[in-house]
Design a protein around this motif. Sequence first.
Motif, PDB file in Angstrom:
ATOM      1  N   ALA A   1       3.450   6.307 -15.317  1.00  0.00           N
ATOM      2  CA  ALA A   1       2.803   7.560 -15.721  1.00  0.00           C
ATOM      3  C   ALA A   1       1.313   7.556 -15.398  1.00  0.00           C
ATOM      4  O   ALA A   1       0.727   8.618 -15.146  1.00  0.00           O
ATOM      5  N   ALA A   2       0.695   6.363 -15.380  1.00  0.00           N
ATOM      6  CA  ALA A   2      -0.745   6.269 -15.114  1.00  0.00           C
ATOM      7  C   ALA A   2      -1.079   6.237 -13.635  1.00  0.00           C
ATOM      8  O   ALA A   2      -2.257   6.334 -13.261  1.00  0.00           O
ATOM      9  N   ALA A   3      -0.069   6.103 -12.774  1.00  0.00           N
ATOM     10  CA  ALA A   3      -0.318   5.976 -11.334  1.00  0.00           C
ATOM     11  C   ALA A   3      -0.866   7.287 -10.763  1.00  0.00           C
ATOM     12  O   ALA A   3      -0.337   8.365 -11.036  1.00  0.00           O
ATOM     13  N   THR A   4      -1.922   7.177  -9.978  1.00  0.00           N
ATOM     14  CA  THR A   4      -2.485   8.358  -9.316  1.00  0.00           C
ATOM     15  C   THR A   4      -2.266   8.336  -7.809  1.00  0.00           C
ATOM     16  O   THR A   4      -2.365   9.367  -7.157  1.00  0.00           O
ATOM     17  N   ALA A   5      -1.991   7.174  -7.260  1.00  0.00           N
ATOM     18  CA  ALA A   5      -1.730   7.054  -5.824  1.00  0.00           C
ATOM     19  C   ALA A   5      -0.653   5.999  -5.624  1.00  0.00           C
ATOM     20  O   ALA A   5      -0.856   4.832  -5.960  1.00  0.00           O
ATOM     21  N   VAL A   6       0.479   6.414  -5.096  1.00  0.00           N
ATOM     22  CA  VAL A   6       1.619   5.516  -4.881  1.00  0.00           C
ATOM     23  C   VAL A   6       1.874   5.397  -3.387  1.00  0.00           C
ATOM     24  O   VAL A   6       2.008   6.407  -2.691  1.00  0.00           O
ATOM     25  N   THR A   7       1.932   4.170  -2.904  1.00  0.00           N
ATOM     26  CA  THR A   7       2.223   3.909  -1.497  1.00  0.00           C
ATOM     27  C   THR A   7       3.687   3.495  -1.356  1.00  0.00           C
ATOM     28  O   THR A   7       4.162   2.623  -2.081  1.00  0.00           O
ATOM     29  N   ARG A   8       4.381   4.127  -0.426  1.00  0.00           N
ATOM     30  CA  ARG A   8       5.779   3.789  -0.171  1.00  0.00           C
ATOM     31  C   ARG A   8       5.916   3.217   1.231  1.00  0.00           C
ATOM     32  O   ARG A   8       5.407   3.795   2.198  1.00  0.00           O
ATOM     33  N   THR A   9       6.597   2.084   1.343  1.00  0.00           N
ATOM     34  CA  THR A   9       6.780   1.418   2.627  1.00  0.00           C
ATOM     35  C   THR A   9       8.165   0.803   2.685  1.00  0.00           C
ATOM     36  O   THR A   9       8.583   0.121   1.744  1.00  0.00           O
ATOM     37  N   ASP A  10       8.884   1.019   3.766  1.00  0.00           N
ATOM     38  CA  ASP A  10      10.150   0.319   3.958  1.00  0.00           C
ATOM     39  C   ASP A  10       9.891  -1.176   4.099  1.00  0.00           C
ATOM     40  O   ASP A  10       8.908  -1.591   4.718  1.00  0.00           O
ATOM     41  N   VAL A  11      10.760  -1.979   3.524  1.00  0.00           N
ATOM     42  CA  VAL A  11      10.627  -3.436   3.633  1.00  0.00           C
ATOM     43  C   VAL A  11      11.326  -3.888   4.904  1.00  0.00           C
ATOM     44  O   VAL A  11      12.541  -3.743   5.048  1.00  0.00           O
ATOM     45  N   ARG A  12      10.548  -4.426   5.828  1.00  0.00           N
ATOM     46  CA  ARG A  12      11.081  -4.934   7.090  1.00  0.00           C
ATOM     47  C   ARG A  12      10.636  -6.379   7.267  1.00  0.00           C
ATOM     48  O   ARG A  12       9.652  -6.827   6.664  1.00  0.00           O
ATOM     49  N   CYS A  13      11.346  -7.101   8.084  1.00  0.00           N
ATOM     50  CA  CYS A  13      10.976  -8.492   8.342  1.00  0.00           C
ATOM     51  C   CYS A  13      11.530  -8.918   9.701  1.00  0.00           C
ATOM     52  O   CYS A  13      12.370  -8.239  10.286  1.00  0.00           O
ATOM     53  N   LEU A  14      11.042 -10.050  10.184  1.00  0.00           N
ATOM     54  CA  LEU A  14      11.566 -10.645  11.420  1.00  0.00           C
ATOM     55  C   LEU A  14      12.692 -11.592  11.032  1.00  0.00           C
ATOM     56  O   LEU A  14      12.461 -12.770  10.771  1.00  0.00           O
ATOM     57  N   ASP A  15      13.905 -11.073  10.960  1.00  0.00           N
ATOM     58  CA  ASP A  15      15.044 -11.906  10.561  1.00  0.00           C
ATOM     59  C   ASP A  15      15.333 -12.997  11.582  1.00  0.00           C
ATOM     60  O   ASP A  15      15.760 -14.097  11.227  1.00  0.00           O
ATOM     61  N   GLN A  16      15.142 -12.699  12.853  1.00  0.00           N
ATOM     62  CA  GLN A  16      15.376 -13.698  13.896  1.00  0.00           C
ATOM     63  C   GLN A  16      14.053 -14.345  14.257  1.00  0.00           C
ATOM     64  O   GLN A  16      13.130 -13.674  14.711  1.00  0.00           O
ATOM     65  N   PRO A  17      13.921 -15.666  14.054  1.00  0.00           N
ATOM     66  CA  PRO A  17      12.655 -16.324  14.398  1.00  0.00           C
ATOM     67  C   PRO A  17      12.352 -16.204  15.887  1.00  0.00           C
ATOM     68  O   PRO A  17      13.257 -16.136  16.729  1.00  0.00           O
ATOM     69  N   LEU A  18      11.082 -16.185  16.204  1.00  0.00           N
ATOM     70  CA  LEU A  18      10.668 -16.210  17.604  1.00  0.00           C
ATOM     71  C   LEU A  18      10.976 -17.574  18.215  1.00  0.00           C
ATOM     72  O   LEU A  18      11.040 -18.582  17.502  1.00  0.00           O
ATOM     73  N   PRO A  19      11.126 -17.653  19.523  1.00  0.00           N
ATOM     74  CA  PRO A  19      11.340 -18.952  20.153  1.00  0.00           C
ATOM     75  C   PRO A  19      10.098 -19.829  20.122  1.00  0.00           C
ATOM     76  O   PRO A  19      10.184 -21.048  20.225  1.00  0.00           O
ATOM     77  N   SER A  20       8.946 -19.195  19.994  1.00  0.00           N
ATOM     78  CA  SER A  20       7.680 -19.929  19.996  1.00  0.00           C
ATOM     79  C   SER A  20       6.619 -19.020  19.399  1.00  0.00           C
ATOM     80  O   SER A  20       6.775 -17.791  19.375  1.00  0.00           O
ATOM     81  N   PHE A  21       5.529 -19.596  18.918  1.00  0.00           N
ATOM     82  CA  PHE A  21       4.404 -18.812  18.409  1.00  0.00           C
ATOM     83  C   PHE A  21       3.259 -18.743  19.428  1.00  0.00           C
ATOM     84  O   PHE A  21       2.139 -18.354  19.079  1.00  0.00           O
TER      85      PHE A  21
ATOM     86  N   ARG B   1       4.073   0.733  -4.218  1.00  0.00           N
ATOM     87  CA  ARG B   1       2.968  -0.080  -4.746  1.00  0.00           C
ATOM     88  C   ARG B   1       1.892   0.846  -5.295  1.00  0.00           C
ATOM     89  O   ARG B   1       1.586   1.885  -4.702  1.00  0.00           O
ATOM     90  N   PHE B   2       1.299   0.432  -6.400  1.00  0.00           N
ATOM     91  CA  PHE B   2       0.155   1.171  -6.930  1.00  0.00           C
ATOM     92  C   PHE B   2      -0.665   0.270  -7.840  1.00  0.00           C
ATOM     93  O   PHE B   2      -0.180  -0.760  -8.327  1.00  0.00           O
ATOM     94  N   VAL B   3      -1.918   0.635  -8.036  1.00  0.00           N
ATOM     95  CA  VAL B   3      -2.850  -0.100  -8.895  1.00  0.00           C
ATOM     96  C   VAL B   3      -3.400   0.872  -9.924  1.00  0.00           C
ATOM     97  O   VAL B   3      -3.809   1.992  -9.575  1.00  0.00           O
ATOM     98  N   VAL B   4      -3.409   0.455 -11.190  1.00  0.00           N
ATOM     99  CA  VAL B   4      -3.910   1.304 -12.264  1.00  0.00           C
ATOM    100  C   VAL B   4      -4.885   0.508 -13.129  1.00  0.00           C
ATOM    101  O   VAL B   4      -4.869  -0.726 -13.130  1.00  0.00           O
ATOM    102  N   PRO B   5      -5.747   1.197 -13.890  1.00  0.00           N
ATOM    103  CA  PRO B   5      -6.601   0.482 -14.836  1.00  0.00           C
ATOM    104  C   PRO B   5      -5.757  -0.238 -15.886  1.00  0.00           C
ATOM    105  O   PRO B   5      -4.654   0.216 -16.233  1.00  0.00           O
ATOM    106  N   HIS B   6      -6.274  -1.340 -16.381  1.00  0.00           N
ATOM    107  CA  HIS B   6      -5.555  -2.069 -17.425  1.00  0.00           C
ATOM    108  C   HIS B   6      -5.426  -1.170 -18.651  1.00  0.00           C
ATOM    109  O   HIS B   6      -6.410  -0.599 -19.117  1.00  0.00           O
ATOM    110  N   PRO B   7      -4.220  -1.028 -19.202  1.00  0.00           N
ATOM    111  CA  PRO B   7      -4.043  -0.110 -20.331  1.00  0.00           C
ATOM    112  C   PRO B   7      -4.535  -0.654 -21.665  1.00  0.00           C
ATOM    113  O   PRO B   7      -4.508   0.058 -22.679  1.00  0.00           O
ATOM    114  N   GLY B   8      -4.983  -1.894 -21.684  1.00  0.00           N
ATOM    115  CA  GLY B   8      -5.372  -2.522 -22.941  1.00  0.00           C
ATOM    116  C   GLY B   8      -4.195  -3.257 -23.560  1.00  0.00           C
ATOM    117  O   GLY B   8      -3.031  -3.037 -23.221  1.00  0.00           O
TER     118      GLY B   8
END
Length: 371
Positions: A246-266, A177-184
Amino acid sequence: MAQAVVIGAGVGGLAAGVALQRRGWDVTVLERAAALEEVGAGLAVAPNALRTLDTFGLGDRLRELSGLEGAAGIRRPDGGWISRSDGDRATARFGDPIIAVHRATLVEVLASGLAPGTLRLGRPVTEVDPSSGTVVTADGPLTADLVVAADGINSSVRMSLFPAHPGPVHTGVTSWRFVVPHPGGTVTPGETWGGGKVFGVVVLGDGRVYCYATAPAPAGGRAADEQAELSRLFGAWHEPIRSLIAAATAVTRTDVRCLDQPLPSFHRGRVALLGDAAHAMTPNLGQGACQAIEDAAVLAAHAADLPRYSAERLPRTTAVARASRRVARMAGLDNRAAEWVRNTGMSLAGRLGPDLILRQMDPVLTWHPPT
């Protein structure tokens, strides 16, 4: 006055604090970080979340940032369209646009809705007792009628309440993920799918451009230069992808994880789980933050009846999470024949019924919060 302690000052925790205060609760929000820093990148605030924010008195603050308008959709790496949609048609169908904002902007809006003195920074929680509602911090214990655990995908509270649950799983892909100024000029929002990879482009409400990408990768992998890694993976794809990388100055890398098995209760005892702590999902539907905001509204409405909160939210979030996982698998197809079948089917569906994709989102985006 009933007392509530919220653990975590992310989107879900702040939304819960605002929602509970508006229903007369005395709320304390505890956040381990010393400041609400500008972390994260872009996220979507969809019509279901905007309606919910209206009940907190905050929806119009987001609408001021405008919404996604005009053409959008899914492309091939060569730039050809697989499927096209229209933001104006979506707004007409669902009553509100999808607002794309930086996470820090949404956090700021939610924090502004809290009463002064509610948020306590630099307060990590070391222990929670669900039977008594006692929350232990370095400053001593707090006892509450309700404890809201909004402490994220790696929730220590969830692990203590449901130790037999397997917890989050790696989905086999990593994200950048990264955020850059709008290139126009014109930057058309949407995603590009190909070879098991995805690259997404979103124009944020503040005029910047948020980019995200996913690709198959083992858990824990890192590159010496993540921008160079993105160029390696997506450098042959259509513009403006190459220029944005090419315009990115800071790139964040994160593995995509999720709770595949629902909890029994919240919930358990006086403790309610909320947001990623309860139902971390893949980002493919853009509903992670939206579902946390929904959680906050339902929890505030049924704070004195946590079994009802679980009963309402568990089926809803499970369905949304599974739908997001299905989209992830579809986008991640890495077989030319399978990709051709997918692309042809999506293109044909778009030509036969322009609103077909929008109709498929009805169960998610037409949700209304409790009154």
